[in-house]
Design a protein around this motif. Sequence first.
Motif, PDB file in Angstrom:
ATOM      1  N   ASP A  71       0.827  -1.210   0.000  1.00 22.39           N
ATOM      2  CA  ASP A  71       0.000   0.000   0.000  1.00 22.39           C
ATOM      3  C   ASP A  71       0.862   1.260   0.000  1.00 22.39           C
ATOM      4  O   ASP A  71       0.530   2.251  -0.673  1.00 22.39           O
ATOM      5  CB  ASP A  71      -0.946  -0.005   1.198  1.00 22.39           C
ATOM      6  CG  ASP A  71      -2.110   0.955   1.019  1.00 22.39           C
ATOM      7  OD1 ASP A  71      -2.724   0.934  -0.071  1.00 22.39           O
ATOM      8  OD2 ASP A  71      -2.411   1.726   1.945  1.00 22.39           O
ATOM      9  N   TRP A  72       1.959   1.242   0.745  1.00 23.50           N
ATOM     10  CA  TRP A  72       2.876   2.381   0.686  1.00 23.50           C
ATOM     11  C   TRP A  72       3.370   2.581  -0.751  1.00 23.50           C
ATOM     12  O   TRP A  72       3.370   3.700  -1.265  1.00 23.50           O
ATOM     13  CB  TRP A  72       4.100   2.144   1.579  1.00 23.50           C
ATOM     14  CG  TRP A  72       3.820   1.963   3.026  1.00 23.50           C
ATOM     15  CD1 TRP A  72       2.732   2.413   3.726  1.00 23.50           C
ATOM     16  CD2 TRP A  72       4.639   1.263   3.978  1.00 23.50           C
ATOM     17  NE1 TRP A  72       2.823   2.041   5.039  1.00 23.50           N
ATOM     18  CE2 TRP A  72       3.979   1.347   5.235  1.00 23.50           C
ATOM     19  CE3 TRP A  72       5.856   0.607   3.903  1.00 23.50           C
ATOM     20  CZ2 TRP A  72       4.517   0.770   6.386  1.00 23.50           C
ATOM     21  CZ3 TRP A  72       6.390   0.036   5.054  1.00 23.50           C
ATOM     22  CH2 TRP A  72       5.730   0.112   6.267  1.00 23.50           C
ATOM     23  N   ARG A 102       2.064   1.515  -3.532  1.00 24.97           N
ATOM     24  CA  ARG A 102       0.972   1.894  -4.428  1.00 24.97           C
ATOM     25  C   ARG A 102       0.737   3.401  -4.388  1.00 24.97           C
ATOM     26  O   ARG A 102       0.470   4.027  -5.438  1.00 24.97           O
ATOM     27  CB  ARG A 102      -0.300   1.141  -4.012  1.00 24.97           C
ATOM     28  CG  ARG A 102      -1.521   1.463  -4.831  1.00 24.97           C
ATOM     29  CD  ARG A 102      -2.684   0.565  -4.500  1.00 24.97           C
ATOM     30  NE  ARG A 102      -3.092   0.616  -3.103  1.00 24.97           N
ATOM     31  CZ  ARG A 102      -4.196   0.041  -2.630  1.00 24.97           C
ATOM     32  NH1 ARG A 102      -4.977  -0.644  -3.446  1.00 24.97           N
ATOM     33  NH2 ARG A 102      -4.507   0.129  -1.361  1.00 24.97           N
ATOM     34  N   ASN A 103       0.838   3.989  -3.214  1.00 23.96           N
ATOM     35  CA  ASN A 103       0.644   5.436  -3.106  1.00 23.96           C
ATOM     36  C   ASN A 103       1.812   6.219  -3.704  1.00 23.96           C
ATOM     37  O   ASN A 103       1.624   7.321  -4.220  1.00 23.96           O
ATOM     38  CB  ASN A 103       0.445   5.816  -1.636  1.00 23.96           C
ATOM     39  CG  ASN A 103      -0.975   5.588  -1.162  1.00 23.96           C
ATOM     40  OD1 ASN A 103      -1.848   6.418  -1.338  1.00 23.96           O
ATOM     41  ND2 ASN A 103      -1.216   4.424  -0.559  1.00 23.96           N
ATOM     42  N   GLY A 114       1.380   5.789  -7.587  1.00 25.82           N
ATOM     43  CA  GLY A 114       0.232   6.546  -8.046  1.00 25.82           C
ATOM     44  C   GLY A 114      -0.294   6.026  -9.373  1.00 25.82           C
ATOM     45  O   GLY A 114      -0.400   4.822  -9.593  1.00 25.82           O
ATOM     46  N   ASN A 173       4.588  12.241  -5.122  1.00 28.24           N
ATOM     47  CA  ASN A 173       3.605  11.334  -4.510  1.00 28.24           C
ATOM     48  C   ASN A 173       4.042  10.922  -3.109  1.00 28.24           C
ATOM     49  O   ASN A 173       3.239  10.870  -2.177  1.00 28.24           O
ATOM     50  CB  ASN A 173       3.426  10.084  -5.370  1.00 28.24           C
ATOM     51  CG  ASN A 173       2.710  10.356  -6.677  1.00 28.24           C
ATOM     52  OD1 ASN A 173       2.081  11.395  -6.840  1.00 28.24           O
ATOM     53  ND2 ASN A 173       2.793   9.420  -7.610  1.00 28.24           N
ATOM     54  N   TYR A 176       2.120  11.589   0.452  1.00 25.67           N
ATOM     55  CA  TYR A 176       1.695  10.457   1.273  1.00 25.67           C
ATOM     56  C   TYR A 176       2.355  10.483   2.647  1.00 25.67           C
ATOM     57  O   TYR A 176       1.707  10.222   3.669  1.00 25.67           O
ATOM     58  CB  TYR A 176       2.023   9.151   0.543  1.00 25.67           C
ATOM     59  CG  TYR A 176       1.506   7.913   1.255  1.00 25.67           C
ATOM     60  CD1 TYR A 176       0.145   7.722   1.442  1.00 25.67           C
ATOM     61  CD2 TYR A 176       2.383   6.945   1.734  1.00 25.67           C
ATOM     62  CE1 TYR A 176      -0.340   6.589   2.091  1.00 25.67           C
ATOM     63  CE2 TYR A 176       1.914   5.816   2.386  1.00 25.67           C
ATOM     64  CZ  TYR A 176       0.550   5.636   2.557  1.00 25.67           C
ATOM     65  OH  TYR A 176       0.083   4.523   3.203  1.00 25.67           O
ATOM     66  N   SER A 235      -7.046   0.486   3.120  1.00 23.12           N
ATOM     67  CA  SER A 235      -5.734   1.122   3.021  1.00 23.12           C
ATOM     68  C   SER A 235      -5.005   1.055   4.355  1.00 23.12           C
ATOM     69  O   SER A 235      -5.628   0.900   5.417  1.00 23.12           O
ATOM     70  CB  SER A 235      -5.860   2.591   2.594  1.00 23.12           C
ATOM     71  OG  SER A 235      -6.359   3.388   3.660  1.00 23.12           O
TER      72      SER A 235
END
Length: 336
Positions: free
Chosen positions: A53-54, A56-57, A60, A195, A199, A317
């Motif tokens: 998840d980290w 993925r952010n 982006g 990004n 985040y 998330s």
Amino acid sequence: MLLRERYMKSKIIRYAVLFLTALMIASSLCACAGLNPDDGKVSIVCTIFPIYDWTRNIVGDTEGVELTLLGGNGADMHNYQASVSDMVKITTCDVFIYTGGESEEWVKDALDQAVSKDMIVVDLIELLGEKALGEEEVEGMQGEHEDGDADDADEENERDEHIWMSLTNADYFCGCICDAICSADPDNAETYKNNSDSYRNSIKDLLKEGKDKLDAASGSTIIVADRFPYLYLTKEFGIGYYAAFKGCSAETEASFETIAFLSEKLKEIGSAYVIVTESSDRKLALTVISTAGVECDIAVIDSMQSVTKERISAGTSYIDIMKTNFETLAQVLEKN
């Protein structure tokens, strides 16, 4: 069964998978099957949900990136067995990111089969260095070495693997992951950095929010009638704890002494809640509550070790889970 015994059994299985993977890769390359065709994509593989998840952010909406989460079937990292196809993804990716704990010792053998010697490998516990915490065995906790000697106990004093349960760690790791992805794909480095900055600011905001919530609570100690993947979480916020097992111990049954101790502490603290992990069957928690003879509810703190792909697709998330964890902890501590 002790943790070392369970680990050795799983290691045998993993070696068998590694052997099959090596044969598969060699056979496919000889047949020019092209396991990792040069399609111009940057392939990134993550072992667990928080890392995924980290990443993925940070990635982006950038095109040309293939992001893979291993597992996702509900089995936690301690029980994960990589399939041959998983091994192929690992050995042919551009960036591989993992926790580096004992449960992922198999990774080192998998990486020996890597097709690309330019693969960027990110070992998060290694990055923590001396800041990595060792598992604790606090008063009343079920010991794993009662039939062994002191040397065996010292040998199994492992570093706690649940490094993602600290938001401070998460912030730091995101910076390291961003650097790795930028090295693999310098053409999009500016996008990744922007990004990542955005985040990481969200993580910092949540850290402040969490501290405010927990500082406002009247209590300071929790009872965990389960395994204890919350060491980094409790250390970050100065929360005291009593738990049945340390880390994610392989022990399956708590002794009478441990149950009695937790029951007494539950009465002493006056907590209205006993905490369990998201994968708990709650039997131990119910036994502790029954033994204490008190009115008490069960609260769940999500350690994110068994997040399924279905939950991810539904929008789960890392930040949302941690926010819910803070709300639950604040509720538990307020009732102490």
